[in-house]
Design a protein around this motif. Sequence first.
Motif, PDB file in Angstrom:
ATOM      1  N   GLU B 157       0.834  -1.199   0.000  1.00 40.37           N
ATOM      2  CA  GLU B 157       0.000   0.000   0.000  1.00 40.37           C
ATOM      3  C   GLU B 157       0.869   1.249   0.000  1.00 40.37           C
ATOM      4  N   MET B 158       0.335   2.337  -0.559  1.00 42.11           N
ATOM      5  CA  MET B 158       1.002   3.634  -0.488  1.00 42.11           C
ATOM      6  C   MET B 158       0.463   4.366   0.746  1.00 42.11           C
ATOM      7  N   PRO B 159       1.201   5.257   1.364  1.00 41.43           N
ATOM      8  CA  PRO B 159       2.628   5.505   1.127  1.00 41.43           C
ATOM      9  C   PRO B 159       3.484   4.578   1.991  1.00 41.43           C
ATOM     10  N   PRO B 163      10.453   5.121  -1.255  1.00 36.22           N
ATOM     11  CA  PRO B 163       9.665   4.511  -2.332  1.00 36.22           C
ATOM     12  C   PRO B 163      10.489   3.913  -3.466  1.00 36.22           C
ATOM     13  N   LEU B 194       0.527   0.851  -7.851  1.00 35.75           N
ATOM     14  CA  LEU B 194       0.588   2.033  -8.718  1.00 35.75           C
ATOM     15  C   LEU B 194       0.330   1.635 -10.169  1.00 35.75           C
ATOM     16  N   PRO B 195      -0.015   2.621 -11.014  1.00 34.24           N
ATOM     17  CA  PRO B 195      -0.228   2.297 -12.430  1.00 34.24           C
ATOM     18  C   PRO B 195       1.068   2.075 -13.203  1.00 34.24           C
ATOM     19  N   PHE B 198       6.788   3.602 -11.023  1.00 31.92           N
ATOM     20  CA  PHE B 198       6.997   4.673 -10.056  1.00 31.92           C
ATOM     21  C   PHE B 198       5.924   5.709 -10.320  1.00 31.92           C
ATOM     22  N   THR B 199       5.579   6.512  -9.289  1.00 31.42           N
ATOM     23  CA  THR B 199       4.458   7.447  -9.489  1.00 31.42           C
ATOM     24  C   THR B 199       4.740   8.552 -10.494  1.00 31.42           C
ATOM     25  N   LYS B 200       5.942   9.119 -10.458  1.00 35.59           N
ATOM     26  CA  LYS B 200       6.216  10.267 -11.315  1.00 35.59           C
ATOM     27  C   LYS B 200       6.455   9.778 -12.738  1.00 35.59           C
ATOM     28  N   THR B 297       4.864  13.981  -0.344  1.00 33.05           N
ATOM     29  CA  THR B 297       6.184  13.750  -0.940  1.00 33.05           C
ATOM     30  C   THR B 297       6.722  12.452  -0.366  1.00 33.05           C
ATOM     31  N   SER B 298       7.917  12.035  -0.817  1.00 29.58           N
ATOM     32  CA  SER B 298       8.466  10.756  -0.366  1.00 29.58           C
ATOM     33  C   SER B 298       8.753  10.754   1.128  1.00 29.58           C
ATOM     34  N   PHE B 348      13.553  15.942  -6.998  1.00 27.26           N
ATOM     35  CA  PHE B 348      12.225  16.446  -7.341  1.00 27.26           C
ATOM     36  C   PHE B 348      11.562  17.096  -6.134  1.00 27.26           C
TER      37      PHE B 348
END
Lengths: 105, 410
Positions: B157-159, B163, B194-195, B198-200, B297-298, B348
Motif C-alpha cells: 500500500e502507499m505511502p 519509495p 501504482l499504475p 513509479f508514481t512520477k 512527498t516521499s 524532485f
Amino acid sequence: MTSREIAGKTIEFDEDGFLANPQDWDKDVAQELAHEVGIDELTASHWQVIEFSRSDFDERGEAPTLRRLKVAAGVPTKDLYELFPKKPAKKIAYVSGLGKPHGCI
Amino acid sequence: MKKLLILGAGTAGTMVANKMIHHLDLLEWDITIVDQDETHYYQPGFLFIPFGIYGPNDVIKPKRNYIPAGVNLIMSPIEQIEPEKNRVRLAKDSRYLEYDYLVIATGTRPVPEETPGLEGPGWGDTIHEFYTHSGAVTLAKRLRYWDGGRLVVNIMEMPFKCPVAPLEFVFLADWWFHEQGLRDKVDITFVTPLPGAFTKPRAGALLGDILERKNVHLVTDFYAEGVDQDAKVLRSYDENEVPYDMLVTIPVNMGAEMIAQSGLGDELNHVPVDKHTFVHADYDNIFALGDAAALPTSKAGSVAHFAVETWTENFLRYIDGLEMTHQFDGHANCYIESGFGKGILIDFNYDVEPLPGKFPLPGVGPFSLLQESEMNHWGKMMFRWMYWNILLKGKEMPITSQMSMAGKWN
C-alpha cells in the motif's frame, strides 16, 4: 485543459482528464461520468461513497484513498472494487468530480 | 524555562536536536528528546544486507553518540500525547513531560499484521521483508541457500518509506542472481498498486524500461488483499493472483500507535501537518517532521533533511513571534541503486517531477540525474559516511534545501 459537454453543461477537464473545478459537478454530471467509466446505474451504495468523497475533499483538499474510505467511511475495500471495478480510487475521484488522486509517493 | 520536546531520536529527531543545540540559548530553553530504542539504524543500508554487500553490523550505531551534550535524552516508550494539556506521558515511571513546543518525529514502520495471511508459518521462510534490521538479516541467510524459483517483490500500500527501495531490491536481485549463476532459474516479478513502476511519469518510464531490460515482470494496479500461504499466491481485491516461491513484501506502513491513541493522526497514524511549515492541522505548537508527517512527498531521509533545514529557519522566527517565511517545497533527492555497479539519481519536489540533468553542479555533476552511471553508484555508497558524519549531526550539506532547476532540462 479541455472542455466537453456533460449533462447539458460545458465542463472543463484538467490535463489528467479529471474535472478541473469540483464546483461544476452535480448529480446529473456524476451519472454521466459514471457511464463513461462503465458504471450503468449509480445506486445508494455508490452515492454513499461519492458523497463521503466530496465532503472529505472539502475538508482535506484531496480525494480519499481506499484506506481512508475503509476507515473513515466504513466501506470495505472489497465493496469498493465491486462498486467501481478495476480502478476504484481513480473512478471514485472521477465520478465525484474531484482531481486525480495523488497516489502519494 | 521554555521547553522543546522532541519525540523520536531517528533521522529527523536527531537532526532537530543537533540544529537546536546551536540555535537555542540553553539558559532559556530546555531541550529533551525521547526514544525507546538505543540503536540508531542506517536504514538506507538495509537494502544491501540481503545481498551481503553490508553485514548486520555495518548499519548500526548507538543513538546516544548522536545526541549532543546539553540535550536531555530519555529512553522510554511514549504512551500518549495530551495536546490540550501540552504534555506527553511516558511508559517509564508513568512520567509526564510538559512542553511549550512539540516535535513529533516517531517515523513510520512496516506493519505486516495489517495484511491477512502475511504472517504465519511462511513468515521468515517463504515470505520476507527487508525494512527492518532483523528482516534484512533473515532474508540474507535465506537467499544464500535458495535454489531459485519465482521471486515476487510486492508493495502492499502507499505511502511507504523510501519509495525507490523495492525497485532497487529487484535491480540488485537481478545482479546478485547473475553473480550466483542462478539468474536462469529465478523468475522475478515486481507487483505494485501504482499504475507504473513509479508514481512520477518520466522516472516511471525510465525505471519501467530498466525493469524490462533486466527481464523483470511488472504487474501494476495490484492492490493486495492478502496472501494465501497454502496456495502460495498473493491475491488482489479484484481477484487476481500472483504465484510465488519467495515473496519479498513491503508491508503496509503506519506511524506509531501512540499517534492514534493521542488522536493526532490520519487513518495510517501519520500526522497531518501544513506541507510548507509542518504545523499540525489542529495545534499550533505541535510539528511533525520526517516519516511521521503525512505529506504528499516521499518518506525518505533526504526529505527529512531538507524539511528539518527549512523548519529550523521557520521555528527560530516562530518562537520570536514572527511569521514563518520559509516554505518547504517537498524536495527529495534519491540515489537508486540499479545493479552491476551503477545507479540513478533523482531530484524532485511537490510540483516538479524528476528531470534529467547534472547534479549538484549544473552542467558538471559529478552526478547524472535520471540516468544510470557508475558515479551515481559511488554517490550512494559514499552517502553512509555523509549520513553519520554530516547529516545526522546537523552540519551543512552541499545541497540546498529548496529544489533547484539549474542544470536540469525538460
